[in-house]
Design an enzyme around this catalytic site. Structure first.
Site, PDB file in Angstrom:
ATOM      1  N   GLY A  55     -25.690 -32.286 -16.800  1.00 23.74           N
ATOM      2  CA  GLY A  55     -24.521 -31.914 -17.586  1.00 23.74           C
ATOM      3  C   GLY A  55     -23.547 -31.106 -16.760  1.00 23.74           C
ATOM      4  O   GLY A  55     -23.906 -30.544 -15.710  1.00 23.74           O
ATOM      5  N   LYS A 105     -28.743 -23.666 -16.291  1.00 23.77           N
ATOM      6  CA  LYS A 105     -27.284 -23.662 -16.346  1.00 23.77           C
ATOM      7  C   LYS A 105     -26.765 -22.762 -15.240  1.00 23.77           C
ATOM      8  O   LYS A 105     -27.066 -21.563 -15.203  1.00 23.77           O
ATOM      9  CB  LYS A 105     -26.814 -23.159 -17.719  1.00 23.77           C
ATOM     10  CG  LYS A 105     -25.316 -23.270 -17.941  1.00 23.77           C
ATOM     11  CD  LYS A 105     -24.967 -22.871 -19.372  1.00 23.77           C
ATOM     12  CE  LYS A 105     -23.494 -23.083 -19.656  1.00 23.77           C
ATOM     13  NZ  LYS A 105     -23.150 -22.730 -21.057  1.00 23.77           N
ATOM     14  N   ASP A 141     -19.376 -23.194 -33.740  1.00 25.39           N
ATOM     15  CA  ASP A 141     -19.033 -24.402 -32.978  1.00 25.39           C
ATOM     16  C   ASP A 141     -20.081 -25.497 -33.200  1.00 25.39           C
ATOM     17  O   ASP A 141     -20.501 -26.166 -32.253  1.00 25.39           O
ATOM     18  CB  ASP A 141     -18.912 -24.066 -31.486  1.00 25.39           C
ATOM     19  CG  ASP A 141     -18.230 -25.172 -30.691  1.00 25.39           C
ATOM     20  OD1 ASP A 141     -17.443 -25.942 -31.285  1.00 25.39           O
ATOM     21  OD2 ASP A 141     -18.496 -25.295 -29.479  1.00 25.39           O
TER      22      ASP A 141
END
Length: 482
Positions: free
Chosen positions: A133, A155, A250
């Site tokens: 990603g 991440k 979100d």
């Protein structure tokens, strides 16, 4: 390849997370119940003193001859150290250039504080794999823990891009870490550790290998009941957040991943960068006191609920909608975009669910509606039935353990023969193909009762006709028609 070099031995002053505060903090205003971790030897200002250490996340209480002292371990820098005199392993906890060293049984202590702390030795603990990603200031990689091969997601945030983006990305990062450190739920992303080097920040979390929920929904066919179970799973996750005054802000398809692509109960909500944590006993980030927070909480709670309902509505309609546009219209009580609810071909309880949450009928009660109230809706009163065997009518509680428990019980072979005979009398067994051309399907699966039946056929068949070879009976009994 991104650099993974570590920082200097005491990097707390130059850390991205340094807030300028001192290592020791004031006692907490609220009364907290601390858990004792035992006795430690604390080294501070070149002096070593025995101390009693207590923990209540995220506060450490240190009790020694000088009294009580407190450390807020949120974003402190931690590394392992070795006592030069006793060669005992310890932890160095530092903040803004100040540090203490604790020596003793540190394993349990380390497990409890590591998700709050910042470390530097990422390259010594993890090996990066393929990229899975990418965002504006970050990339997500599959990684492996060197010591045991455990698969995780990492991440990697570029510190230079965060600092140049007017603090927006920085605030997203701080929000995400704040939420991940507060939650522990099977259907929410789980934080493992956080690392920092000169150029990057590394956030280690669970690896959700099932992929995006959106891809799985359109790839596999799920029944209405299975989709309702997904709804229940997601509302339970959202209820867990709201009970802790955490609001996602979100929720959309892209922020729901699966641990297993074919198991809807493994759905996990991710990406908490835009989340809001409202502390009701303190001032919130909106600078509102407790009396002014109620309308705000109602609004952002309703926003989360409606956003999740749009995702669920899309699943049942097998269509992708402009989630943000529909959410804005629903918040303004404009229901034209979901006017086809009355035309849905679904069961009455599911129809009622959508009418309450996405139509004019439920507009008045939606402001005060909570996830806990939604979970009590009739649509979630499921009667989940266990999958039936391929041979209908065989009970699941057949005892497969044929140990002889009494001298009056039949012997093993006799007991097994009795069960097989009873099954044949109570069931109409399928016809066995006698064609020698019948083929065995490799992907066919058989229940334990089918295997017992096959064994019985082999034994009785060979006794009736010893001239026939064994493999002919295997072909017959393993016919795809069974």
């Amino acid at each position: 390849m991104r650099k993974t070099m570590t920082l200097q031995s005491d990097y707390s002053k130059s850390s991205f997370f340094n807030d300028g505060k001192q290592l020791f903090c004031n006692p907490p205003h609220l009364q907290m119940e601390f858990t004792q971790f035992g006795n430690f030897l604390m080294k501070y200002n070149n002096r070593q003193n025995p101390t009693n250490l207590f923990l209540q996340e995220p506060i450490i209480k240190i009790v020694d001859e000088k009294g009580e002292r407190f450390i807020n371990i949120y974003n402190v820098c931690v590394k392992k150290t070795l006592n030069s005199k006793t060669q005992q392993l310890g932890l160095r906890i530092s903040k803004n250039g100040q540090f203490i060293e604790l020596y003793g049984e540190i394993i349990e202590l380390w497990k409890s504080i590591k998700k709050f702390a910042i470390q530097t030795d990422f390259s010594l603990k993890y090996k990066l794999g393929q990229k899975i990603g990418e965002g504006y200031s970050s990339s997500v990689y599959k990684a492996y823990k060197i010591i045991n091969g455990q698969k995780v997601a990492v991440k990697i945030i570029d510190k230079s891009l965060i600092s140049r983006n007017n603090n927006t990305e920085k605030q997203y990062l701080i929000n995400e870490l704040a939420v991940l450190r507060k939650i522990n739920h099977n259907n929410l992303l789980k934080l493992h550790e956080t690392f920092e080097c000169d150029e990057n920040i590394y956030i280690v979390t669970d690896l959700l290998e099932g992929g995006n929920l959106k891809n799985s929904i359109f790839r596999f066919r799920y029944s209405e009941q299975e989709t309702i179970i997904l709804m229940q799973t997601l509302f339970k996750s959202l209820n867990y957040l709201h009970e802790r005054n955490i609001f996602h802000n979100d929720i959309k398809f892209d922020n729901i991943l699966l641990r297993d692509s074919q198991d809807l109960t493994s759905a996990c909500i991710i990406n908490f960068g835009k989340s809001e944590i409202i502390e009701q006993n303190l001032f919130s980030s909106y600078n509102l006191n407790i009396y002014e927070q109620t309308p705000l909480i109602q609004f952002i709670r309703k926003k989360d609920i409606l956003a999740l309902c749009i995702v669920i509505y899309s699943i049942f309609q097998k269509r992708l909608y402009q989630e943000k546009l529909i959410l804005d219209e629903l918040l303004m009580k404009n229901y034209e975009s979901v006017a086809d609810i009355e035309l849905m071909n679904s069961n009455p309880t599911l129809q009622q669910f959508f009418e309450i949450l996405l139509s004019q009928k439920g507009a008045n009660q939606l402001d005060s509606l909570k996830c806990s109230d939604i979970l009590n809706f009739e649509v979630f009163n499921l009667n989940i039935q266990r999958r039936s065997s391929k041979i209908q009518g065989i009970p699941y509680n057949i005892i497969n353990n044929f140990r002889r428990s009494s001298k009056f019980s039949p012997r093993n072979s006799q007991k097994e023969q009795q069960i097989s005979n009873n099954l044949q009398k109570s069931l109409k067994l399928p016809t066995i193909l006698d064609s020698s051309d019948s083929k065995i399907l490799q992907k066919s699966s058989y229940s334990p009762q089918t295997e017992n039946y096959i064994s019985h056929r082999l034994l009785s068949g060979e006794k009736r006709d010893s001239q026939k070879p064994r493999y002919s009976f295997l072909k017959k009994c393993l016919s795809p028609n069974i």
